[in-house]
Enzyme design. Structure first.
Site, PDB file in Angstrom:
ATOM      1  N   ASN A   7       0.847  -1.274  -0.056  1.00 21.20           N
ATOM      2  CA  ASN A   7      -0.112  -0.228  -0.003  1.00 21.20           C
ATOM      3  C   ASN A   7       1.004   1.088  -0.053  1.00 21.20           C
ATOM      4  O   ASN A   7       1.516   1.641   1.068  1.00 21.20           O
ATOM      5  CB  ASN A   7      -0.788   0.114   1.191  1.00 21.20           C
ATOM      6  N   TRP A   8       0.992   1.940  -1.090  1.00 23.95           N
ATOM      7  CA  TRP A   8       1.973   2.975  -1.054  1.00 23.95           C
ATOM      8  C   TRP A   8       1.438   4.227  -0.565  1.00 23.95           C
ATOM      9  O   TRP A   8       2.126   5.374  -0.535  1.00 23.95           O
ATOM     10  CB  TRP A   8       2.415   3.217  -2.669  1.00 23.95           C
ATOM     11  N   LYS A   9       0.097   4.228  -0.361  1.00 23.62           N
ATOM     12  CA  LYS A   9      -0.513   5.343   0.339  1.00 23.62           C
ATOM     13  C   LYS A   9      -0.262   6.804  -0.684  1.00 23.62           C
ATOM     14  O   LYS A   9      -0.314   6.478  -1.976  1.00 23.62           O
ATOM     15  CB  LYS A   9      -0.104   5.654   1.586  1.00 23.62           C
ATOM     16  N   HIS A  90      -9.813   1.306   4.755  1.00 23.44           N
ATOM     17  CA  HIS A  90      -8.438   1.711   5.686  1.00 23.44           C
ATOM     18  C   HIS A  90      -8.786   2.568   6.715  1.00 23.44           C
ATOM     19  O   HIS A  90      -9.412   3.537   6.501  1.00 23.44           O
ATOM     20  CB  HIS A  90      -7.159   2.126   4.794  1.00 23.44           C
ATOM     21  N   GLU A  92      -7.115   4.970   7.704  1.00 23.72           N
ATOM     22  CA  GLU A  92      -6.820   6.592   7.273  1.00 23.72           C
ATOM     23  C   GLU A  92      -7.637   7.059   6.626  1.00 23.72           C
ATOM     24  O   GLU A  92      -8.095   8.043   6.603  1.00 23.72           O
ATOM     25  CB  GLU A  92      -5.310   6.463   6.538  1.00 23.72           C
ATOM     26  N   GLU A 162      -5.610  -4.700  10.981  1.00 21.27           N
ATOM     27  CA  GLU A 162      -4.592  -3.399  10.993  1.00 21.27           C
ATOM     28  C   GLU A 162      -5.008  -2.629  12.360  1.00 21.27           C
ATOM     29  O   GLU A 162      -5.710  -1.704  12.310  1.00 21.27           O
ATOM     30  CB  GLU A 162      -4.526  -2.521   9.540  1.00 21.27           C
ATOM     31  N   GLY A 168       2.303   2.853  10.660  1.00 18.23           N
ATOM     32  CA  GLY A 168       3.071   3.692  10.527  1.00 18.23           C
ATOM     33  C   GLY A 168       3.788   4.260  11.603  1.00 18.23           C
ATOM     34  O   GLY A 168       4.454   5.325  11.846  1.00 18.23           O
ATOM     35  N   SER A 207       3.315  -1.533  10.418  1.00 17.22           N
ATOM     36  CA  SER A 207       4.781  -1.281  10.787  1.00 17.22           C
ATOM     37  C   SER A 207       5.397  -2.828  10.355  1.00 17.22           C
ATOM     38  O   SER A 207       6.210  -3.373  11.156  1.00 17.22           O
ATOM     39  CB  SER A 207       5.031  -0.943  12.091  1.00 17.22           C
ATOM     40  N   GLY A 229       4.892   1.771   4.623  1.00 15.50           N
ATOM     41  CA  GLY A 229       6.367   2.297   4.647  1.00 15.50           C
ATOM     42  C   GLY A 229       7.370   1.210   3.835  1.00 15.50           C
ATOM     43  O   GLY A 229       8.212   1.838   2.932  1.00 15.50           O
TER      44      GLY A 229
HETATM   45  P1  PGA Z   1       2.606   0.792   7.589  1.00 15.75           P
HETATM   46  O1  PGA Z   1       1.223   0.805   6.916  1.00 15.75           O
HETATM   47  O2  PGA Z   1       3.129  -0.667   7.102  1.00 15.75           O
HETATM   48  O3  PGA Z   1       3.668   2.023   7.117  1.00 15.75           O
HETATM   49  O4  PGA Z   1       2.527   0.757   9.129  1.00 15.75           O
HETATM   50  C1  PGA Z   1       0.283  -0.200   6.724  1.00 15.75           C
HETATM   51  C2  PGA Z   1      -0.863   0.269   6.189  1.00 15.75           C
HETATM   52  O5  PGA Z   1      -1.220   1.226   6.792  1.00 15.75           O
HETATM   53  O6  PGA Z   1      -1.752  -0.494   5.391  1.00 15.75           O
END
Ligand code: PGA
Length: 244
Positions: A7-9, A90, A92, A162, A168, A207, A229
């Site tokens: 997931n490159w966000k 997600h 976010e 998650e 993150g 993470s 990330g």
């Molecule tokens: P992260 O993100 O690996 O940077 O913690 C995971 C995600 O939100 O899908």
């Protein structure tokens, strides 16, 4: 088959995206690997992935087919670009864009209709974990987001556990904590959907790094990972994939 989703966000321009994909194509990546770049790079990445086993996914979509929804992207647009997966719900999106379980449920149904596999994200925040409500929060999210999903469609899903406090933050959940939640999710799905739920892949996100993946993947009910990330660099992502 296990699955690893990057997931490159909101990272990478089109040019940067193509660079990363061509670096990944040079590595030996077994398993099912899915890349979810931002919308603006989907077209370029889709072209770059032609004749590759790596699959394409989107980070979000609207539930309507077309229409007056300024700034949104429809499932038909994703289909045309050969997106096989879409991340839905997600945290976010829930936190910064006020996505509710009801909206996510509508998106889930559209994705199923259009034959785009939903990667449904669920997970508790730190406060909820601290007061011992992690499982009830996850259960509620599953009940709401999967409302009216038919038994025959459940194996189409990837469920991404998650925990919000691990995303993150560099604070990965302990493998035992993840296993406990994944087996709870599996039990719940079995109760709700019967045997068909055995094939649902339940992946962990929060993470994930090349360092912690080995212990996570040794757990019985962890069927893959959703990586943020660490998916932004070919080296670290390829290292994670190689553990599976
Ligand atoms: P992260 O993100 O690996 O940077 O913690 C995971 C995600 O939100 O899908």
């Amino acid at each position: 088959m296990r699955i690893i989703i990057g997931n490159w966000k909101m990272n990478k321009t089109g040019r940067e995206a193509v660079k990363l994909v061509s670096a990944l194509k040079k590595r030996k990546l077994g398993n099912e690997v899915v890349l979810c770049p931002p919308f603006t790079s989907l077209f370029l990445v889709s072209k770059e992935l032609k004749n590759s086993k790596i699959k394409l996914g989107a980070q979000n979509m609207h539930y309507a087919e077309d229409g007056a929804f300024t700034g949104e992207i429809s499932p038909r647009m994703l289909k045309e670009l050969n997106c096989k997966y879409v991340i839905l719900g997600h945290s976010e999106r829930r936190i910064h864009f006020s996505e509710t379980d009801d909206i996510i449920n509508r998106k889930v149904h559209t994705a199923l209709e259009k034959k785009i596999r939903p990667v449904l994200c669920i997970g508790e925040n730190l406060k909820e974990r601290k007061i011992g409500r992690a499982k009830s929060v996850v259960k509620k999210q599953l009940q709401n987001c999967l409302r009216d999903v038919k038994k025959k469609d459940i194996s189409y899903f990837v469920i991404a556990y998650e925990p919000v406090w691990a995303i993150g933050t560099g604070k990965t959940a302990k493998p035992e904590q993840v296993q406990e939640m994944h087996s709870f999710i599996r039990e719940f799905l079995l109760k709700m959907f019967g045997n068909a739920a055995r094939n649902v892949r339940i992946v962990y996100g929060g993470s994930v790094t090349p360092k912690n993946i080995k212990d996570l993947i040794s757990m019985k009910d962890i069927d893959g990972a959703l990586v943020g990330g660490a998916s932004l660099k070919a080296d670290s992502f390829a290292k994670i994939v190689q553990f599976f």
